[in-house]
Motif scaffolding. Structure first.
Motif, short mmCIF file in Angstrom:
data_model
loop_
_atom_site.label_atom_id
_atom_site.label_comp_id
_atom_site.label_asym_id
_atom_site.label_seq_id
_atom_site.Cartn_x
_atom_site.Cartn_y
_atom_site.Cartn_z
N GLY A 5 0.81 -1.21 0.00
CA GLY A 5 0.00 0.00 0.00
C GLY A 5 0.84 1.25 0.00
O GLY A 5 0.35 2.33 -0.31
N GLY A 6 2.11 1.14 0.34
CA GLY A 6 2.98 2.31 0.37
C GLY A 6 3.32 2.83 -1.01
O GLY A 6 3.77 3.96 -1.15
N THR A 35 1.21 3.47 -3.35
CA THR A 35 0.19 4.43 -3.77
C THR A 35 0.10 5.63 -2.83
O THR A 35 -0.66 6.57 -3.09
CB THR A 35 -1.19 3.76 -3.83
OG1 THR A 35 -1.52 3.25 -2.53
CG2 THR A 35 -1.21 2.65 -4.86
N ALA A 36 0.86 5.63 -1.76
CA ALA A 36 0.80 6.72 -0.78
C ALA A 36 1.15 8.08 -1.39
O ALA A 36 0.46 9.07 -1.11
CB ALA A 36 1.69 6.41 0.41
N PHE A 65 -1.86 9.85 -3.02
CA PHE A 65 -2.80 10.53 -2.13
C PHE A 65 -2.20 11.81 -1.58
O PHE A 65 -2.91 12.80 -1.37
CB PHE A 65 -3.22 9.60 -1.00
CG PHE A 65 -4.08 8.46 -1.46
CD1 PHE A 65 -5.37 8.68 -1.90
CD2 PHE A 65 -3.59 7.16 -1.48
CE1 PHE A 65 -6.17 7.65 -2.34
CE2 PHE A 65 -4.38 6.12 -1.91
CZ PHE A 65 -5.66 6.36 -2.34
N GLY A 66 -0.91 11.83 -1.32
CA GLY A 66 -0.26 13.04 -0.86
C GLY A 66 -0.31 14.16 -1.90
O GLY A 66 -0.65 15.30 -1.59
N TYR A 124 7.56 6.78 3.26
CA TYR A 124 6.32 7.54 3.11
C TYR A 124 5.19 6.51 3.10
O TYR A 124 4.98 5.81 2.12
CB TYR A 124 6.34 8.37 1.83
CG TYR A 124 5.21 9.36 1.72
CD1 TYR A 124 5.24 10.55 2.42
CD2 TYR A 124 4.10 9.10 0.93
CE1 TYR A 124 4.22 11.46 2.32
CE2 TYR A 124 3.07 10.00 0.83
CZ TYR A 124 3.14 11.18 1.53
OH TYR A 124 2.11 12.08 1.44
N PHE A 125 4.50 6.42 4.21
CA PHE A 125 3.49 5.40 4.38
C PHE A 125 2.13 5.86 3.90
O PHE A 125 1.93 7.04 3.62
CB PHE A 125 3.42 4.99 5.87
CG PHE A 125 4.71 4.42 6.38
CD1 PHE A 125 5.15 3.18 5.96
CD2 PHE A 125 5.49 5.14 7.26
CE1 PHE A 125 6.33 2.65 6.42
CE2 PHE A 125 6.68 4.62 7.74
CZ PHE A 125 7.11 3.38 7.31
N LEU A 126 1.21 4.93 3.83
CA LEU A 126 -0.15 5.24 3.40
C LEU A 126 -0.81 6.22 4.38
O LEU A 126 -1.59 7.07 3.97
CB LEU A 126 -0.97 3.95 3.30
CG LEU A 126 -2.17 3.95 2.39
CD1 LEU A 126 -1.80 4.40 1.00
CD2 LEU A 126 -2.80 2.58 2.34
N ASP A 171 0.69 8.66 5.88
CA ASP A 171 1.16 10.00 5.50
C ASP A 171 0.39 10.52 4.29
O ASP A 171 0.05 11.71 4.23
CB ASP A 171 2.66 9.97 5.18
CG ASP A 171 3.48 9.53 6.38
OD1 ASP A 171 3.13 9.90 7.50
OD2 ASP A 171 4.48 8.81 6.16
N GLY A 172 0.14 9.66 3.32
CA GLY A 172 -0.62 10.08 2.14
C GLY A 172 -2.03 10.50 2.49
O GLY A 172 -2.52 11.52 2.00
N TYR A 173 -2.68 9.72 3.36
CA TYR A 173 -4.04 10.09 3.78
C TYR A 173 -4.04 11.37 4.61
O TYR A 173 -4.96 12.18 4.52
CB TYR A 173 -4.69 8.96 4.56
CG TYR A 173 -5.09 7.77 3.71
CD1 TYR A 173 -5.53 7.93 2.41
CD2 TYR A 173 -5.02 6.48 4.22
CE1 TYR A 173 -5.89 6.86 1.63
CE2 TYR A 173 -5.39 5.40 3.45
CZ TYR A 173 -5.82 5.58 2.16
OH TYR A 173 -6.18 4.52 1.40
#
Length: 147
Positions: free
Chosen positions: A8-9, A11-12, A15-16, A88-90, A92-94
């Motif tokens: 999932g990371g 696609t993070a 989202f960012g 950069y994790f999911l 962080d993106g959310y």
């Protein structure tokens, strides 16, 4: 067969960057709407009382500042996205998506509120000039604290 390593990371950053885009786009939409509508109010008031136009230019200037707030938030978000440098994790993106949406939509609402303040210049009463300026500056102050 090799198992999938999708965590999932990957696609993070999408989202960012979507959050940075939302902050910039919605802020600029609010700035454009507020500038256009309050500018029409100031122009129509200038027909009736041309000597007071410069006093009622404040909402137009404040509406333009809305886009700059969104630009600053978009730059802060986009420069913090660097998956090669640090993880950069999911999450962080959310987080960046939600902060970009919050910033952008707050500035869009402020642009719509700026229309009301700018249109109030049409029905100008000299006794209400101070409250008019306080409304303009107070609206920007409350919205700028949202970031």
């Amino acid at each position: 067969m090799v198992g999938s390593t999708f965590s999932g990371g990957e696609t993070a950053p999408f989202f960012g960057f979507l959050g940075a885009t939302a902050a910039l786009v919605f802020s600029c939409m609010g700035a454009a709407y507020g500038t256009a509508k309050s500018g029409v109010g100031v122009a129509s008031m200038g027909v009736m009382r041309p000597e007071l136009v410069i006093k009622f230019i404040v909402p137009v200037v404040m509406a333009g500042a809305l886009g700059i707030y969104g630009l600053i938030i978009a730059i802060i978000i986009s420069t913090s996205i660097n998956p090669k440098d640090k993880s950069y994790f999911l999450f962080d993106g959310y987080a960046h998506l939600s902060s970009g949406l919050a910033c952008g939509l707050a500035r869009l609402a402020a642009g719509m509120a700026n229309r009301i303040v700018g249109d109030s210049g049409v029905s100008f009463n000299p006794k209400t000039l101070f409250s008019f300026l306080l409304q303009s500056l107070g609206m920007m102050g409350c919205v700028s604290q949202g970031a």
